[in-house]
Scaffold this motif. Sequence first.
Motif, PDB file in Angstrom:
ATOM      1  N   ALA A 124       0.830  -1.211   0.000  1.00 57.91           N
ATOM      2  CA  ALA A 124       0.000   0.000   0.000  1.00 57.91           C
ATOM      3  C   ALA A 124       0.861   1.257   0.000  1.00 57.91           C
ATOM      4  CB  ALA A 124      -0.917  -0.014   1.222  1.00 57.91           C
ATOM      5  N   PHE A 125       1.951   1.231   0.784  1.00 57.27           N
ATOM      6  CA  PHE A 125       2.839   2.400   0.833  1.00 57.27           C
ATOM      7  C   PHE A 125       3.504   2.632  -0.526  1.00 57.27           C
ATOM      8  CE2 PHE A 125       7.034   4.283   1.347  1.00 57.27           C
ATOM      9  CZ  PHE A 125       6.744   5.423   2.093  1.00 57.27           C
ATOM     10  N   ILE A 126       4.043   1.553  -1.119  1.00 58.32           N
ATOM     11  CA  ILE A 126       4.708   1.681  -2.423  1.00 58.32           C
ATOM     12  C   ILE A 126       3.712   2.117  -3.484  1.00 58.32           C
ATOM     13  CG2 ILE A 126       5.973   0.432  -4.213  1.00 58.32           C
ATOM     14  CD1 ILE A 126       7.546   0.937  -1.644  1.00 58.32           C
ATOM     15  N   LEU A 127       2.484   1.623  -3.368  1.00 61.33           N
ATOM     16  CA  LEU A 127       1.449   2.012  -4.311  1.00 61.33           C
ATOM     17  C   LEU A 127       1.184   3.512  -4.234  1.00 61.33           C
ATOM     18  CD1 LEU A 127      -0.717   1.096  -6.362  1.00 61.33           C
ATOM     19  CD2 LEU A 127      -2.245   0.675  -4.435  1.00 61.33           C
ATOM     20  N   GLY A 174      -7.274 -11.759  -8.717  1.00 59.83           N
ATOM     21  CA  GLY A 174      -5.948 -11.593  -9.312  1.00 59.83           C
ATOM     22  C   GLY A 174      -6.011 -11.123 -10.749  1.00 59.83           C
ATOM     23  N   VAL A 175      -6.903 -11.723 -11.528  1.00 66.29           N
ATOM     24  CA  VAL A 175      -7.035 -11.341 -12.933  1.00 66.29           C
ATOM     25  C   VAL A 175      -7.541  -9.908 -13.058  1.00 66.29           C
ATOM     26  CG1 VAL A 175      -8.374 -11.774 -15.023  1.00 66.29           C
ATOM     27  CG2 VAL A 175      -7.300 -13.667 -13.819  1.00 66.29           C
ATOM     28  N   THR A 176      -8.444  -9.532 -12.194  1.00 63.47           N
ATOM     29  CA  THR A 176      -8.966  -8.158 -12.236  1.00 63.47           C
ATOM     30  C   THR A 176      -7.848  -7.150 -11.999  1.00 63.47           C
ATOM     31  OG1 THR A 176     -11.115  -8.915 -11.424  1.00 63.47           O
ATOM     32  CG2 THR A 176     -10.640  -6.567 -11.242  1.00 63.47           C
ATOM     33  N   ALA A 177      -6.999  -7.440 -11.007  1.00 60.88           N
ATOM     34  CA  ALA A 177      -5.880  -6.533 -10.724  1.00 60.88           C
ATOM     35  C   ALA A 177      -4.925  -6.468 -11.911  1.00 60.88           C
ATOM     36  CB  ALA A 177      -5.146  -7.003  -9.470  1.00 60.88           C
ATOM     37  N   TRP A 178      -4.593  -7.626 -12.482  1.00 59.28           N
ATOM     38  CA  TRP A 178      -3.688  -7.650 -13.638  1.00 59.28           C
ATOM     39  C   TRP A 178      -4.291  -6.930 -14.832  1.00 59.28           C
ATOM     40  CZ3 TRP A 178      -4.305  -9.874 -18.503  1.00 59.28           C
ATOM     41  CH2 TRP A 178      -3.140  -9.944 -19.301  1.00 59.28           C
ATOM     42  N   ILE A 228       0.279  -3.830  -6.153  1.00 63.97           N
ATOM     43  CA  ILE A 228      -1.143  -4.198  -6.271  1.00 63.97           C
ATOM     44  C   ILE A 228      -1.313  -5.683  -5.962  1.00 63.97           C
ATOM     45  CG2 ILE A 228      -3.024  -4.531  -7.919  1.00 63.97           C
ATOM     46  CD1 ILE A 228      -2.187  -1.909  -9.216  1.00 63.97           C
ATOM     47  N   SER A 229      -0.414  -6.513  -6.503  1.00 68.32           N
ATOM     48  CA  SER A 229      -0.472  -7.946  -6.227  1.00 68.32           C
ATOM     49  C   SER A 229      -0.291  -8.217  -4.740  1.00 68.32           C
ATOM     50  CB  SER A 229       0.613  -8.664  -7.036  1.00 68.32           C
ATOM     51  OG  SER A 229       0.672 -10.029  -6.693  1.00 68.32           O
ATOM     52  N   THR A 281      -6.341 -11.457   0.640  1.00 64.58           N
ATOM     53  CA  THR A 281      -6.749 -12.863   0.572  1.00 64.58           C
ATOM     54  C   THR A 281      -6.234 -13.642   1.773  1.00 64.58           C
ATOM     55  OG1 THR A 281      -6.722 -12.768  -1.853  1.00 64.58           O
ATOM     56  CG2 THR A 281      -6.657 -14.947  -0.839  1.00 64.58           C
ATOM     57  N   ALA A 282      -4.944 -13.433   2.102  1.00 65.86           N
ATOM     58  CA  ALA A 282      -4.356 -14.126   3.255  1.00 65.86           C
ATOM     59  C   ALA A 282      -5.063 -13.726   4.546  1.00 65.86           C
ATOM     60  CB  ALA A 282      -2.864 -13.807   3.344  1.00 65.86           C
TER      61      ALA A 282
END
Length: 581
Positions: free
Chosen positions: A146-149, A248-252, A294-295, A302-303
């Motif tokens: 989140a910080f890097i984002l 995952g696909v949505t983010a990608w 983002i990943s 999820t975790a």
Amino acid sequence: MTNAGVAGEPAWRSLLAHIRPHRRVVVLAGVLGLVGGVAGLVEPLAAKMVVDALGRDESLWRPLALLTAVVLSGATIAAFSAYLLERTAESVVLAARRRLIGRLLRLRMGAVDRAKPGDLMSRVTSDTTLLQTVAGHGIVDGLNGAFILVASVVLMGVMDVVLLAATLAVLVVIGVSLLWVMPRIARANERAQTAIGEMGAVLERSLGALRTVKASGAEVRESEEAGGAAQEAWTHGVERARWEAISGVTAWLAVQIAFLVVLGVGGARVASGAMEVSSLIAFLLYLFYLTLPISQVVQAATAWQSGLAAVRRMREVELMPTEPVSDGKPVAAPTGEAASVSFRNVHFRYAEDLGEVLRDVSFEVPGAGMTALVGPSGAGKTTLFSLLERFYECDGGVVAVDGRDVRDWPLPELRAVMGYVEQDAPIMAGTLRDNLRYAAPAATDEEILEVLARTRLAGLLERLPDGLDTRVGHRGTTLSGGQRQRVAIARALLRRPRLLLLDEATSQLDAANELALREAVEDIARTTTVMVIAHRLSTVTSADRIVVLDAGRVRAVGTHAELLEADELYRDLAATQFIVS
């Protein structure tokens, strides 16, 4: 953590409580990971310097050296951070397992009666594993991501606000998808873990009675039942995988669409002269760099959901009632005279929706001598022993040892007074020596040989290939039923109890061994209080007193001869076993 505290707090607090003892290492790993992430943020800027140097026909040595140093240092720091997190995750799982194991072994018998052992074991083996991802990367990677984002977005805004606006419009889709998908992942996870627990319960039941399963030809039925639970776990696991794949696909896809949008808009701005080519390249590198944070955020979410599902199941164990905590050290049996026992107006039921097992039970057992408990099955004989050991506590009345209510005794001290031989005489996997010393770890070989002689096991010892170090197999499978009973009695005697409780302790012995062991028990009763539950009256005709129980009540108390004359039920029991004198 108290039961009340656990009951009143949300699951996320319980999850964080598992990580809190390791917070310093987690913070250190987080800072290192953040440094590695910041090093990654410098890479697009270094790439911009290379492109600018090419445009000005300057030497590439400095920008390339800087870029190489940034890449290598970032990778090294990130690797060390990952190691610290994985090590911490293993420590979190270890602590959780130790805590659950300790709690399971302290559960009150009533709680164990209502639970499925296989399901309880899955909380220790399967559910705790889900904490590993949360503790290892779920929190730190999520926060760092989140910080890097945010940092990437700020730097992208510094380069070009128009391209940033186009990028953010696309990335909003990610936030919406996460809010929609994450609760579904959590539900699928919890259902899958519940099904795994059910599968463990079925397998534990089947393996615990494997001879009966095979003799009944029930292998296929048991396999189908366990397979059904496995199928249920698979169904919910696939459901979880589907939702995780969607997230995952949505983010990608969001990043790829953002790239196309930025490439089109940025190309037009470069063509119009509103933006330099090097700035567009750096912006595109930042955009690609967004894939990692983002990943991380998506995987962390999820975790987190998996961890919450695990904590909810683990917390169910933490809410179960337990016995008082002891320091874990063996308590030596207090020396002194044989213990006296009394039951005064005792009432007991195993559950509120069940009828009373004991009703107004009262009788006295003075120190030393043998007292036998007899009566039809279900009369409440074994329950009396369970109340003495405080496996359960009576609903009314008083159970006392040496005139002191058992509820007022420190539990380890109370149980150190007694030696208890259960009806099925359980034997632990390990050596014969391990089993004999189970309740008396400090016992010497001389003491062991003494009790083996008293329980007529000296001959067995001579036949065993490794003597006391012979392994007896799972549940004592290498021993006969009678040998297991005598080992259990020897184990109890080795503790030198002041009160010996024998629940059908001679039921699997032949006539010769029964007679020999009965003589040994009579000898023990001269200095120790012995209470015996017996269905075979031949084993207790010489008892100092016999308590006749029927339907949870004391029907009569007396010697064998007195009861033959005074009590019809006892007379009938004796007649059916051809004991009439």
